[in-house]
Design an enzyme around this catalytic site. Structure first.
Site, PDB file in Angstrom:
ATOM      1  N   TYR A 160       5.581   0.029  -4.550  1.00  0.00           N
ATOM      2  CA  TYR A 160       4.925   0.792  -3.484  1.00  0.00           C
ATOM      3  C   TYR A 160       3.445   0.443  -3.407  1.00  0.00           C
ATOM      4  O   TYR A 160       2.905   0.161  -2.321  1.00  0.00           O
ATOM      5  CB  TYR A 160       5.109   2.281  -3.748  1.00  0.00           C
ATOM      6  CG  TYR A 160       4.345   3.187  -2.815  1.00  0.00           C
ATOM      7  CD1 TYR A 160       4.738   3.355  -1.498  1.00  0.00           C
ATOM      8  CD2 TYR A 160       3.222   3.889  -3.262  1.00  0.00           C
ATOM      9  CE1 TYR A 160       4.037   4.205  -0.632  1.00  0.00           C
ATOM     10  CE2 TYR A 160       2.517   4.734  -2.418  1.00  0.00           C
ATOM     11  CZ  TYR A 160       2.931   4.887  -1.110  1.00  0.00           C
ATOM     12  OH  TYR A 160       2.230   5.712  -0.257  1.00  0.00           O
ATOM     13  N   ALA A 161       2.766   0.428  -4.545  1.00  0.00           N
ATOM     14  CA  ALA A 161       1.338   0.127  -4.574  1.00  0.00           C
ATOM     15  C   ALA A 161       1.060  -1.289  -4.110  1.00  0.00           C
ATOM     16  O   ALA A 161       0.071  -1.547  -3.404  1.00  0.00           O
ATOM     17  CB  ALA A 161       0.785   0.344  -5.980  1.00  0.00           C
ATOM     18  N   ALA A 162       1.921  -2.234  -4.481  1.00  0.00           N
ATOM     19  CA  ALA A 162       1.737  -3.619  -4.037  1.00  0.00           C
ATOM     20  C   ALA A 162       1.842  -3.723  -2.520  1.00  0.00           C
ATOM     21  O   ALA A 162       1.075  -4.458  -1.879  1.00  0.00           O
ATOM     22  CB  ALA A 162       2.767  -4.525  -4.704  1.00  0.00           C
ATOM     23  N   LYS A 164       1.136  -1.323  -0.321  1.00  0.00           N
ATOM     24  CA  LYS A 164      -0.053  -0.715   0.273  1.00  0.00           C
ATOM     25  C   LYS A 164      -1.295  -1.580   0.050  1.00  0.00           C
ATOM     26  O   LYS A 164      -2.153  -1.697   0.934  1.00  0.00           O
ATOM     27  CB  LYS A 164      -0.265   0.689  -0.296  1.00  0.00           C
ATOM     28  CG  LYS A 164       0.813   1.687   0.100  1.00  0.00           C
ATOM     29  CD  LYS A 164       0.939   1.812   1.614  1.00  0.00           C
ATOM     30  CE  LYS A 164       1.893   2.910   2.015  1.00  0.00           C
ATOM     31  NZ  LYS A 164       2.074   2.995   3.493  1.00  0.00           N
TER      32      LYS A 164
END
Length: 242
Positions: A160-162, A164
């Site tokens: 998810y962070a990658a 975003k």
């Protein structure tokens, strides 16, 4: 009530328009007289929402579109230009979070799904809209909804962070490519958004610290307005009290 009268008559594309944030953005821009082109797979929900605003279907552009497919995205954008003549604003609210697992337990399909949902869709839609803005020679505004995780990942949130973080780098690169043409590209970074779904998922959280869809929509309307004409390449935190 309109805060930005210069937006009246502009054309905005909003992805994820059937979601809580997408609907809040559409409602906010409609208040400023913006013409709406709404993308969401759930057409029944979007039709009901448009009718709730008192807009006849013929006065907005609604279409189901798979934002992960280039051909569908390009056709969607071409059809909007055919109807309205040009596109002035793009707001990418499409995206999402799924509970993850540690990287060493994660399978390839989960990683791919998160990057497709939060990165590839923005890449395809930003590219298609930017091409028509450049071709028409019009001033434009692109706003990507990333997230706090794009700056700092958390355990089990790598995919998810990658996704975003990728949206932030996309925003910065496109700003450098398009600013000389009068097109600004910015991102907003909400923390947890106060939605019924998030409340159900975290019933013991302090909801007063979360940020409302309407608050985020106000920031996006500002970025779409002439008041933000000299802001581009920015990643604006919207963290509420968290």
């Amino acid at each position: 009530m309109s805060n930005y009268p210069e937006l009246k008559g502009k054309v905005a594309v909003i992805s994820g328009a059937g979601g809580n944030l997408g609907a809040a953005v559409a409602r906010r821009l409609h208040a400023d007289g913006v013409k709406l082109a709404l993308a969401d797979r759930n057409q029944e929900r979007v039709h009901e929402f448009v009718h709730s605003l008192g807009i006849a279907d013929g006065d907005a552009f609604l279409a189901p579109v798979d934002l992960s497919k280039k051909a569908e995205v390009d056709k969607f954008i071409d059809n909007i230009v055919d109807k309205f003549g040009q596109i002035d604003i793009l707001v990418n609210t499409a995206g999402g979070y799924k509970p993850g697992v540690p990287v060493h337990e994660m399978d390839e399909s989960f990683w791919d799904s998160m990057l497709t949902l939060n990165s590839k869709t923005a890449f395809l839609l930003c590219g298609a809209v930017a091409r028509t803005m450049v071709a028409k020679g019009n001033i434009g505004r692109i706003v990507n909804v990333a997230g706090r995780a794009g700056l700092s990942a958390f355990a089990t949130g790598a995919a998810y962070a990658a996704g975003k973080a990728s949206m932030l780098r996309l925003t910065e690169a496109m700003s450098g490519e398009l600013l000389s043409r009068g097109i600004t590209v910015n991102a907003v970074l909400p923390s947890t958004i106060d939605t019924p779904q998030n409340r159900a998922g975290e019933p013991n959280a302090d909801f007063s610290k979360w940020v409302s869809p309407e608050s985020i929509a106000d920031v996006i309307a500002f970025l779409a307005s002439d008041a933000a004409r000299d802001i581009s390449g920015a990643s604006i935190p919207i963290y509420g009290k968290s």
